[in-house]
Scaffold this motif. Structure first.
Motif, short mmCIF file in Angstrom:
data_model
loop_
_atom_site.label_atom_id
_atom_site.label_comp_id
_atom_site.label_asym_id
_atom_site.label_seq_id
_atom_site.Cartn_x
_atom_site.Cartn_y
_atom_site.Cartn_z
N LEU A 1 0.82 -1.21 0.00
CA LEU A 1 0.00 0.00 0.00
C LEU A 1 0.86 1.25 0.00
O LEU A 1 0.57 2.22 -0.71
N ASP A 2 1.92 1.22 0.80
CA ASP A 2 2.81 2.39 0.83
C ASP A 2 3.44 2.63 -0.53
O ASP A 2 3.58 3.77 -0.98
N PHE A 3 3.83 1.54 -1.24
CA PHE A 3 4.44 1.70 -2.57
C PHE A 3 3.44 2.29 -3.56
O PHE A 3 3.75 3.22 -4.32
N VAL A 4 2.22 1.76 -3.58
CA VAL A 4 1.20 2.25 -4.49
C VAL A 4 0.91 3.72 -4.23
O VAL A 4 0.80 4.54 -5.15
N PHE A 5 0.80 4.06 -2.94
CA PHE A 5 0.43 5.45 -2.62
C PHE A 5 1.58 6.42 -2.92
O PHE A 5 1.38 7.48 -3.51
N SER A 6 2.81 6.01 -2.50
CA SER A 6 3.94 6.93 -2.63
C SER A 6 4.51 7.00 -4.04
O SER A 6 5.06 8.02 -4.44
N GLN A 7 4.38 5.91 -4.85
CA GLN A 7 5.00 5.87 -6.16
C GLN A 7 4.02 6.08 -7.31
O GLN A 7 4.43 6.47 -8.41
N ILE A 8 2.73 5.83 -7.09
CA ILE A 8 1.77 5.93 -8.19
C ILE A 8 0.71 7.00 -7.95
O ILE A 8 0.48 7.87 -8.79
N ILE A 9 0.10 6.96 -6.77
CA ILE A 9 -1.05 7.84 -6.54
C ILE A 9 -0.61 9.27 -6.21
O ILE A 9 -1.04 10.23 -6.83
N GLU A 10 0.29 9.38 -5.23
CA GLU A 10 0.62 10.72 -4.74
C GLU A 10 1.46 11.53 -5.73
O GLU A 10 1.14 12.69 -6.02
N PRO A 11 2.57 10.99 -6.31
CA PRO A 11 3.37 11.81 -7.23
C PRO A 11 2.59 12.10 -8.52
O PRO A 11 1.83 11.26 -8.99
N ASN A 12 2.82 13.27 -9.07
CA ASN A 12 2.17 13.63 -10.34
C ASN A 12 3.09 13.20 -11.48
O ASN A 12 3.83 14.00 -12.04
N ARG A 13 3.07 11.89 -11.81
CA ARG A 13 4.02 11.35 -12.77
C ARG A 13 3.54 11.44 -14.21
O ARG A 13 4.19 10.92 -15.10
N PHE A 14 2.41 12.03 -14.45
CA PHE A 14 1.96 12.22 -15.83
C PHE A 14 1.31 13.60 -15.93
O PHE A 14 0.90 14.18 -14.94
N SER A 15 1.26 14.10 -17.15
CA SER A 15 0.77 15.47 -17.38
C SER A 15 -0.67 15.49 -17.89
O SER A 15 -1.13 16.50 -18.40
N ILE A 16 -1.38 14.38 -17.75
CA ILE A 16 -2.74 14.28 -18.27
C ILE A 16 -3.70 14.91 -17.26
O ILE A 16 -3.67 14.56 -16.07
N PRO A 17 -4.55 15.82 -17.68
CA PRO A 17 -5.55 16.37 -16.75
C PRO A 17 -6.59 15.29 -16.40
O PRO A 17 -7.09 14.60 -17.29
N ALA A 18 -6.87 15.11 -15.12
CA ALA A 18 -7.80 14.07 -14.67
C ALA A 18 -8.60 14.57 -13.47
O ALA A 18 -8.10 15.35 -12.65
#
Length: 431
Positions: free
Chosen positions: A105-122
Protein backbone atom coordinates in the motif's frame (compact mmCIF):
# COMPACT_ATOMS: atom_id res chain seq x y z
CA UNK A 1 6.30 30.57 -74.57
CA UNK A 2 8.28 27.54 -73.42
CA UNK A 3 9.94 29.59 -70.66
CA UNK A 4 6.57 30.68 -69.30
CA UNK A 5 5.26 27.10 -69.44
CA UNK A 6 8.33 25.86 -67.58
CA UNK A 7 7.94 28.63 -65.01
CA UNK A 8 4.30 27.69 -64.44
CA UNK A 9 5.23 24.02 -64.05
CA UNK A 10 7.90 24.89 -61.51
CA UNK A 11 5.43 26.93 -59.47
CA UNK A 12 2.82 24.18 -59.58
CA UNK A 13 5.49 21.67 -58.62
CA UNK A 14 6.46 23.77 -55.60
CA UNK A 15 2.83 24.05 -54.49
CA UNK A 16 2.18 20.31 -54.95
CA UNK A 17 5.38 19.47 -53.07
CA UNK A 18 4.33 21.73 -50.20
CA UNK A 19 0.87 20.13 -50.08
CA UNK A 20 2.39 16.62 -50.16
CA UNK A 21 4.80 17.49 -47.35
CA UNK A 22 1.98 18.98 -45.30
CA UNK A 23 -0.38 16.04 -45.80
CA UNK A 24 2.36 13.51 -45.08
CA UNK A 25 3.32 15.37 -41.92
CA UNK A 26 -0.34 15.59 -40.89
CA UNK A 27 -0.91 11.84 -41.29
CA UNK A 28 2.32 10.93 -39.49
CA UNK A 29 1.79 13.28 -36.55
CA UNK A 30 -1.84 12.21 -36.16
CA UNK A 31 -0.70 8.59 -35.91
CA UNK A 32 1.97 9.63 -33.43
CA UNK A 33 -0.60 11.55 -31.38
CA UNK A 34 -2.94 8.54 -31.39
CA UNK A 35 -0.16 6.31 -30.04
CA UNK A 36 0.68 8.86 -27.38
CA UNK A 37 -3.01 9.09 -26.45
CA UNK A 38 -3.12 5.30 -26.02
CA UNK A 39 -0.14 5.47 -23.67
CA UNK A 40 -1.81 8.31 -21.76
CA UNK A 41 -4.93 6.19 -21.41
CA UNK A 42 -2.86 3.35 -19.96
CA UNK A 43 -1.25 5.74 -17.49
CA UNK A 44 -4.66 6.98 -16.33
CA UNK A 45 -5.90 3.37 -16.12
CA UNK A 46 -2.92 2.51 -13.92
CA UNK A 47 -3.60 5.52 -11.73
CA UNK A 48 -7.28 4.55 -11.37
CA UNK A 49 -6.44 0.95 -10.55
CA UNK A 50 -3.89 2.10 -7.97
CA UNK A 51 -6.54 4.19 -6.24
CA UNK A 52 -8.92 1.22 -6.38
CA UNK A 53 -6.23 -0.97 -4.82
CA UNK A 54 -5.71 1.59 -2.06
CA UNK A 55 -9.43 1.63 -1.33
CA UNK A 56 -9.60 -2.16 -1.17
CA UNK A 57 -6.61 -2.52 1.10
CA UNK A 58 -7.88 0.25 3.34
CA UNK A 59 -11.29 -1.51 3.57
CA UNK A 60 -9.65 -4.82 4.45
CA UNK A 61 -7.55 -3.18 7.16
CA UNK A 62 -10.70 -2.23 9.06
CA UNK A 63 -11.30 -5.55 10.91
CA UNK A 64 -13.52 -6.50 13.93
CA UNK A 65 -13.44 -4.67 17.22
CA UNK A 66 -10.15 -5.25 19.18
CA UNK A 67 -12.11 -7.09 21.90
CA UNK A 68 -13.11 -9.72 19.35
CA UNK A 69 -9.46 -10.48 18.68
CA UNK A 70 -8.83 -10.72 22.46
CA UNK A 71 -11.71 -13.19 22.86
CA UNK A 72 -10.36 -15.32 20.01
CA UNK A 73 -6.94 -15.34 21.59
CA UNK A 74 -8.27 -16.38 24.99
CA UNK A 75 -10.42 -19.11 23.45
CA UNK A 76 -7.52 -20.44 21.43
CA UNK A 77 -5.21 -20.39 24.42
CA UNK A 78 -7.72 -22.23 26.58
CA UNK A 79 -8.58 -24.91 24.01
CA UNK A 80 -7.10 -28.37 24.15
CA UNK A 81 -4.67 -27.98 21.31
CA UNK A 82 -1.14 -29.11 20.91
CA UNK A 83 1.30 -26.42 22.03
CA UNK A 84 2.75 -25.87 18.57
CA UNK A 85 -0.70 -25.58 16.98
CA UNK A 86 -1.85 -23.21 19.70
CA UNK A 87 1.21 -21.03 19.19
CA UNK A 88 0.64 -20.86 15.41
CA UNK A 89 -3.02 -19.82 15.85
CA UNK A 90 -2.10 -17.16 18.38
CA UNK A 91 0.56 -15.79 15.94
CA UNK A 92 -2.05 -15.71 13.15
CA UNK A 93 -4.51 -13.84 15.41
CA UNK A 94 -1.82 -11.29 16.24
CA UNK A 95 -1.09 -10.80 12.52
CA UNK A 96 -4.75 -10.26 11.70
CA UNK A 97 -5.11 -7.90 14.64
CA UNK A 98 -2.28 -5.74 13.18
CA UNK A 99 -3.99 -5.67 9.75
CA UNK A 100 -2.61 -6.56 6.27
CA UNK A 101 0.99 -5.71 5.37
CA UNK A 102 1.35 -2.01 4.50
CA UNK A 103 4.44 -2.26 2.25
CA UNK A 104 2.42 -2.72 -0.97
CA UNK A 105 0.00 0.00 0.00
CA UNK A 106 2.81 2.39 0.83
CA UNK A 107 4.44 1.70 -2.57
CA UNK A 108 1.20 2.25 -4.49
CA UNK A 109 0.43 5.45 -2.62
CA UNK A 110 3.94 6.93 -2.63
CA UNK A 111 5.00 5.87 -6.16
CA UNK A 112 1.77 5.93 -8.19
CA UNK A 113 -1.05 7.84 -6.54
CA UNK A 114 0.62 10.72 -4.74
CA UNK A 115 3.37 11.81 -7.23
CA UNK A 116 2.17 13.63 -10.34
CA UNK A 117 4.02 11.35 -12.77
CA UNK A 118 1.96 12.22 -15.83
CA UNK A 119 0.77 15.47 -17.38
CA UNK A 120 -2.74 14.28 -18.27
CA UNK A 121 -5.55 16.37 -16.75
CA UNK A 122 -7.80 14.07 -14.67
CA UNK A 123 -10.75 14.47 -12.30
CA UNK A 124 -12.33 11.85 -9.97
CA UNK A 125 -16.04 12.23 -9.24
CA UNK A 126 -18.87 10.09 -7.98
CA UNK A 127 -20.89 8.18 -10.56
CA UNK A 128 -23.67 10.79 -10.46
CA UNK A 129 -21.11 13.51 -11.14
CA UNK A 130 -22.35 15.62 -8.26
CA UNK A 131 -19.10 15.77 -6.28
CA UNK A 132 -15.50 16.15 -7.39
CA UNK A 133 -13.19 14.24 -5.06
CA UNK A 134 -9.70 14.53 -6.58
CA UNK A 135 -7.98 16.17 -9.55
CA UNK A 136 -4.60 16.16 -11.29
CA UNK A 137 -3.03 18.72 -13.68
CA UNK A 138 -6.07 20.98 -13.51
CA UNK A 139 -6.12 24.67 -12.71
CA UNK A 140 -7.20 25.74 -9.24
CA UNK A 141 -10.02 27.91 -10.56
CA UNK A 142 -11.46 25.26 -12.87
CA UNK A 143 -15.02 24.03 -12.49
CA UNK A 144 -14.12 20.37 -12.00
CA UNK A 145 -17.57 18.97 -12.73
CA UNK A 146 -17.92 20.99 -15.93
CA UNK A 147 -14.40 20.01 -16.90
CA UNK A 148 -15.19 16.34 -16.25
CA UNK A 149 -18.22 16.60 -18.56
CA UNK A 150 -15.99 18.09 -21.30
CA UNK A 151 -13.48 15.27 -20.82
CA UNK A 152 -16.23 12.66 -21.17
CA UNK A 153 -17.04 14.07 -24.64
CA UNK A 154 -13.55 12.99 -25.73
CA UNK A 155 -12.73 9.94 -23.56
CA UNK A 156 -14.90 7.36 -21.85
CA UNK A 157 -14.36 7.69 -18.07
CA UNK A 158 -12.70 4.85 -16.16
CA UNK A 159 -14.73 3.36 -13.30
CA UNK A 160 -13.19 2.53 -9.92
CA UNK A 161 -14.92 -0.81 -9.32
CA UNK A 162 -16.95 -1.20 -6.14
CA UNK A 163 -16.53 2.32 -4.82
CA UNK A 164 -18.89 4.37 -7.02
CA UNK A 165 -16.28 6.66 -8.53
CA UNK A 166 -15.30 7.68 -12.06
CA UNK A 167 -11.94 8.88 -13.39
CA UNK A 168 -12.41 11.50 -16.11
CA UNK A 169 -9.35 12.43 -18.15
CA UNK A 170 -8.42 14.65 -21.07
CA UNK A 171 -5.55 15.01 -23.51
CA UNK A 172 -2.00 15.71 -22.38
CA UNK A 173 -0.31 18.98 -23.50
CA UNK A 174 2.26 16.97 -25.48
CA UNK A 175 -0.47 15.18 -27.45
CA UNK A 176 -2.17 18.51 -28.20
CA UNK A 177 1.12 19.99 -29.37
CA UNK A 178 1.75 17.01 -31.64
CA UNK A 179 -1.73 17.35 -33.16
CA UNK A 180 -1.22 21.06 -33.75
CA UNK A 181 2.31 20.68 -35.13
CA UNK A 182 1.36 19.71 -38.74
CA UNK A 183 -0.86 22.78 -39.03
CA UNK A 184 2.00 24.97 -37.86
CA UNK A 185 4.26 23.14 -40.29
CA UNK A 186 1.76 23.68 -43.10
CA UNK A 187 1.70 27.38 -42.30
CA UNK A 188 5.51 27.58 -42.33
CA UNK A 189 5.74 25.61 -45.59
CA UNK A 190 3.05 27.81 -47.13
CA UNK A 191 4.99 30.89 -46.02
CA UNK A 192 8.18 29.55 -47.60
CA UNK A 193 6.32 28.71 -50.81
CA UNK A 194 4.80 32.19 -50.86
CA UNK A 195 8.18 33.83 -50.29
CA UNK A 196 9.74 31.59 -52.94
CA UNK A 197 6.93 32.36 -55.38
CA UNK A 198 7.24 36.11 -54.80
CA UNK A 199 11.03 35.91 -55.04
CA UNK A 200 10.84 33.83 -58.20
CA UNK A 201 8.36 36.27 -59.74
CA UNK A 202 10.51 39.25 -58.72
CA UNK A 203 13.64 37.69 -60.24
CA UNK A 204 11.76 36.87 -63.44
CA UNK A 205 10.35 40.40 -63.70
CA UNK A 206 13.78 41.84 -62.97
CA UNK A 207 15.40 39.69 -65.65
CA UNK A 208 12.65 40.56 -68.10
CA UNK A 209 13.12 44.26 -67.36
CA UNK A 210 16.88 43.96 -67.79
CA UNK A 211 16.35 41.96 -70.97
CA UNK A 212 14.00 44.51 -72.51
CA UNK A 213 16.24 47.43 -71.55
CA UNK A 214 19.30 45.56 -72.77
CA UNK A 215 17.68 44.59 -76.05
CA UNK A 216 16.59 48.18 -76.64
CA UNK A 217 20.11 49.46 -75.96
CA UNK A 218 21.65 46.69 -78.03
CA UNK A 219 19.34 47.53 -80.92
CA UNK A 220 20.23 51.22 -80.65
CA UNK A 221 23.91 50.33 -80.50
CA UNK A 222 23.73 47.94 -83.47
CA UNK A 223 21.80 50.42 -85.57
CA UNK A 224 23.74 53.45 -84.39
CA UNK A 225 27.06 52.61 -86.06
CA UNK A 226 25.85 52.17 -89.66
CA UNK A 227 23.37 55.03 -89.28
CA UNK A 228 26.12 57.38 -88.09
CA UNK A 229 28.27 56.30 -91.00
CA UNK A 230 25.42 56.89 -93.46
CA UNK A 231 24.80 60.36 -92.06
CA UNK A 232 28.48 61.14 -92.54
CA UNK A 233 28.44 59.97 -96.15
CA UNK A 234 25.31 62.01 -96.86
CA UNK A 235 27.06 65.11 -95.55
CA UNK A 236 30.03 64.38 -97.80
CA UNK A 237 27.73 64.02 -100.79
CA UNK A 238 26.41 67.50 -100.15
CA UNK A 239 29.94 68.82 -100.70
CA UNK A 240 29.59 67.96 -104.39
CA UNK A 241 32.82 67.42 -106.29
CA UNK A 242 34.91 67.00 -103.15
CA UNK A 243 34.14 63.27 -102.92
CA UNK A 244 34.01 60.31 -105.28
CA UNK A 245 30.34 59.28 -105.76
CA UNK A 246 31.29 55.69 -106.54
CA UNK A 247 33.25 55.37 -103.31
CA UNK A 248 30.40 56.91 -101.31
CA UNK A 249 27.90 54.57 -102.97
CA UNK A 250 30.03 51.55 -102.05
CA UNK A 251 30.28 52.69 -98.43
CA UNK A 252 26.57 53.40 -98.25
CA UNK A 253 25.89 49.96 -99.68
CA UNK A 254 28.03 48.41 -96.95
CA UNK A 255 26.14 50.35 -94.28
CA UNK A 256 22.79 49.30 -95.75
CA UNK A 257 23.98 45.71 -95.78
CA UNK A 258 25.02 46.15 -92.15
CA UNK A 259 21.53 47.40 -91.29
CA UNK A 260 20.03 44.41 -93.06
CA UNK A 261 22.15 42.02 -91.05
CA UNK A 262 21.21 43.78 -87.82
CA UNK A 263 17.55 43.41 -88.70
CA UNK A 264 18.10 39.73 -89.51
CA UNK A 265 19.80 39.20 -86.16
CA UNK A 266 16.88 40.56 -84.16
CA UNK A 267 14.43 38.67 -86.31
CA UNK A 268 16.22 35.34 -85.81
CA UNK A 269 16.89 35.77 -82.10
CA UNK A 270 13.25 34.97 -81.33
CA UNK A 271 13.01 31.72 -83.33
CA UNK A 272 15.11 28.68 -84.15
CA UNK A 273 17.27 29.70 -87.13
CA UNK A 274 18.41 27.38 -89.90
CA UNK A 275 21.98 26.08 -89.65
CA UNK A 276 24.10 25.34 -92.69
CA UNK A 277 27.63 23.90 -93.03
CA UNK A 278 29.81 27.00 -93.35
CA UNK A 279 33.58 27.60 -93.45
CA UNK A 280 34.49 29.36 -90.22
CA UNK A 281 37.49 31.38 -91.41
CA UNK A 282 35.63 33.82 -93.75
CA UNK A 283 33.08 34.61 -91.04
CA UNK A 284 35.79 35.35 -88.48
CA UNK A 285 37.76 37.45 -90.99
CA UNK A 286 34.70 39.55 -91.81
CA UNK A 287 33.99 40.33 -88.16
CA UNK A 288 37.68 40.99 -87.43
CA UNK A 289 37.83 43.48 -90.38
CA UNK A 290 34.70 45.22 -89.12
CA UNK A 291 36.12 45.61 -85.60
CA UNK A 292 39.58 46.69 -86.85
CA UNK A 293 38.02 49.72 -88.56
CA UNK A 294 36.47 50.74 -85.24
CA UNK A 295 39.44 50.31 -82.90
CA UNK A 296 40.10 53.65 -81.18
CA UNK A 297 43.17 55.38 -82.61
CA UNK A 298 43.80 57.47 -79.52
CA UNK A 299 44.91 54.61 -77.30
CA UNK A 300 47.59 51.93 -77.46
CA UNK A 301 47.66 49.88 -80.69
CA UNK A 302 45.53 46.76 -80.84
CA UNK A 303 46.32 43.89 -83.21
CA UNK A 304 43.45 41.57 -84.15
CA UNK A 305 44.70 38.31 -85.64
CA UNK A 306 42.85 35.32 -87.06
CA UNK A 307 44.64 31.96 -87.18
CA UNK A 308 42.04 29.42 -88.27
CA UNK A 309 42.46 26.70 -90.95
CA UNK A 310 40.55 27.38 -94.15
CA UNK A 311 39.07 23.87 -94.13
CA UNK A 312 37.51 24.24 -90.70
CA UNK A 313 33.73 24.00 -91.18
CA UNK A 314 30.85 24.10 -88.73
CA UNK A 315 27.05 24.19 -88.84
CA UNK A 316 26.28 27.91 -88.46
CA UNK A 317 23.77 30.63 -88.83
CA UNK A 318 26.18 33.24 -90.10
CA UNK A 319 24.32 36.36 -88.96
CA UNK A 320 23.96 35.12 -85.38
CA UNK A 321 27.46 33.63 -85.18
CA UNK A 322 28.93 36.95 -86.38
CA UNK A 323 26.99 38.63 -83.55
CA UNK A 324 28.65 36.33 -80.99
CA UNK A 325 32.18 36.97 -82.29
CA UNK A 326 31.47 40.69 -82.51
CA UNK A 327 30.36 40.81 -78.86
CA UNK A 328 33.46 38.92 -77.76
CA UNK A 329 35.75 41.28 -79.68
CA UNK A 330 33.98 44.38 -78.31
CA UNK A 331 34.29 43.04 -74.77
CA UNK A 332 37.97 42.40 -75.40
CA UNK A 333 38.46 46.00 -76.52
CA UNK A 334 36.64 47.25 -73.43
CA UNK A 335 38.83 45.04 -71.22
CA UNK A 336 41.96 46.71 -72.67
CA UNK A 337 40.70 50.23 -72.05
CA UNK A 338 43.00 52.17 -69.73
CA UNK A 339 45.77 49.55 -69.83
CA UNK A 340 49.22 50.19 -71.30
CA UNK A 341 49.80 48.54 -74.67
CA UNK A 342 50.41 47.24 -77.16
CA UNK A 343 47.48 44.79 -77.07
CA UNK A 344 46.41 41.76 -79.04
CA UNK A 345 43.17 39.94 -79.70
CA UNK A 346 43.93 36.50 -81.10
CA UNK A 347 41.26 34.33 -82.73
CA UNK A 348 42.40 30.74 -83.18
CA UNK A 349 40.58 27.57 -84.16
CA UNK A 350 40.99 23.84 -84.52
CA UNK A 351 39.01 20.62 -84.79
CA UNK A 352 39.01 18.03 -82.04
CA UNK A 353 36.90 14.90 -81.72
CA UNK A 354 34.32 16.03 -84.26
CA UNK A 355 33.99 19.49 -82.70
CA UNK A 356 35.10 22.86 -83.98
CA UNK A 357 36.88 24.85 -81.25
CA UNK A 358 37.32 28.61 -81.64
CA UNK A 359 39.30 30.56 -79.02
CA UNK A 360 39.13 34.34 -78.55
CA UNK A 361 42.01 35.55 -76.36
CA UNK A 362 42.73 39.10 -75.27
CA UNK A 363 45.43 40.83 -73.22
CA UNK A 364 43.01 42.91 -71.19
CA UNK A 365 42.30 43.24 -67.47
CA UNK A 366 41.12 39.68 -66.95
CA UNK A 367 38.65 38.55 -64.28
CA UNK A 368 38.65 36.79 -60.94
CA UNK A 369 36.79 33.51 -60.50
CA UNK A 370 33.72 35.08 -58.89
CA UNK A 371 33.26 37.46 -61.82
CA UNK A 372 33.89 34.73 -64.40
CA UNK A 373 31.04 32.65 -62.94
CA UNK A 374 28.52 35.41 -63.61
CA UNK A 375 29.60 36.91 -66.94
CA UNK A 376 26.87 35.07 -68.90
CA UNK A 377 24.06 36.06 -66.52
CA UNK A 378 21.56 38.55 -67.98
CA UNK A 379 22.05 42.03 -66.56
CA UNK A 380 25.53 41.31 -65.15
CA UNK A 381 28.23 43.73 -66.26
CA UNK A 382 31.56 44.96 -64.95
CA UNK A 383 31.36 48.11 -67.08
CA UNK A 384 29.78 51.28 -65.76
CA UNK A 385 28.05 51.87 -69.09
CA UNK A 386 27.31 48.21 -69.77
CA UNK A 387 23.88 46.62 -69.66
CA UNK A 388 24.97 42.99 -69.31
CA UNK A 389 23.31 41.57 -72.41
CA UNK A 390 26.11 40.86 -74.91
CA UNK A 391 27.49 37.68 -73.35
CA UNK A 392 24.07 36.39 -72.28
CA UNK A 393 22.92 36.75 -75.89
CA UNK A 394 26.12 35.06 -77.08
CA UNK A 395 25.45 32.13 -74.78
CA UNK A 396 21.86 31.80 -75.96
CA UNK A 397 22.93 31.91 -79.62
CA UNK A 398 25.64 29.29 -79.17
CA UNK A 399 23.96 26.90 -76.74
CA UNK A 400 20.26 27.20 -77.64
CA UNK A 401 20.36 27.94 -81.36
CA UNK A 402 23.58 26.13 -82.33
CA UNK A 403 23.60 23.34 -79.74
CA UNK A 404 27.17 24.21 -78.79
CA UNK A 405 28.96 25.63 -75.79
CA UNK A 406 30.65 28.88 -74.85
CA UNK A 407 32.75 29.09 -71.69
CA UNK A 408 35.49 31.15 -70.08
CA UNK A 409 38.47 28.95 -70.91
CA UNK A 410 41.02 30.91 -68.88
CA UNK A 411 41.21 34.22 -67.06
CA UNK A 412 43.08 35.93 -64.26
CA UNK A 413 43.32 39.54 -63.09
CA UNK A 414 45.93 41.36 -65.20
CA UNK A 415 46.48 38.35 -67.50
CA UNK A 416 43.63 38.66 -69.97
CA UNK A 417 40.75 36.34 -70.79
CA UNK A 418 40.19 33.48 -73.23
CA UNK A 419 36.71 32.38 -74.35
CA UNK A 420 36.14 29.01 -76.02
CA UNK A 421 33.29 28.28 -78.44
CA UNK A 422 32.54 24.64 -79.24
CA UNK A 423 30.33 23.69 -82.21
CA UNK A 424 29.66 20.53 -84.18
CA UNK A 425 32.00 20.11 -87.14
CA UNK A 426 30.43 19.81 -90.59
CA UNK A 427 31.49 18.86 -94.07
CA UNK A 428 30.82 21.47 -96.76
CA UNK A 429 30.17 18.67 -99.21
CA UNK A 430 27.07 17.71 -97.25
CA UNK A 431 25.44 21.02 -98.01
Amino acid sequence: MTAYTTSTKIKLGLILAAVAIGLGSLVFTQRLADRLESQDELAVELWARAIEFQYRVSAQSVGPDPEVWDDLARATGASALEPERRAALLAAIDSLRDGPPSDGLDFVFSQIIEPNRFSIPAVITDTAMTTAMLSRNVGEDEDLLALAAEMDAVHVPIQIQGFGQLVHYGESPLARMIRLFPYVQLAVVALFVLVGYLGFSYVRRSEQSNLWVGMAKEAAHQLGTPLSSMIGWVELLRLGDAVDPEMVADELEQDVDRLRRVADRFEKIGSMPALTPTPVRPVLDAVADYIRRRVPTSGPPVAITVDVPDWLTARLNVDLYEWVIENLLKNALDAMEGMPGPHEIAITGTEMGGDVLVFVRDTGKGMDRATARHVFRPGFSTKRRGWGLGLSLARRIIEVYHGGQIVVEATAPGEGTTFRITLDAADTASS
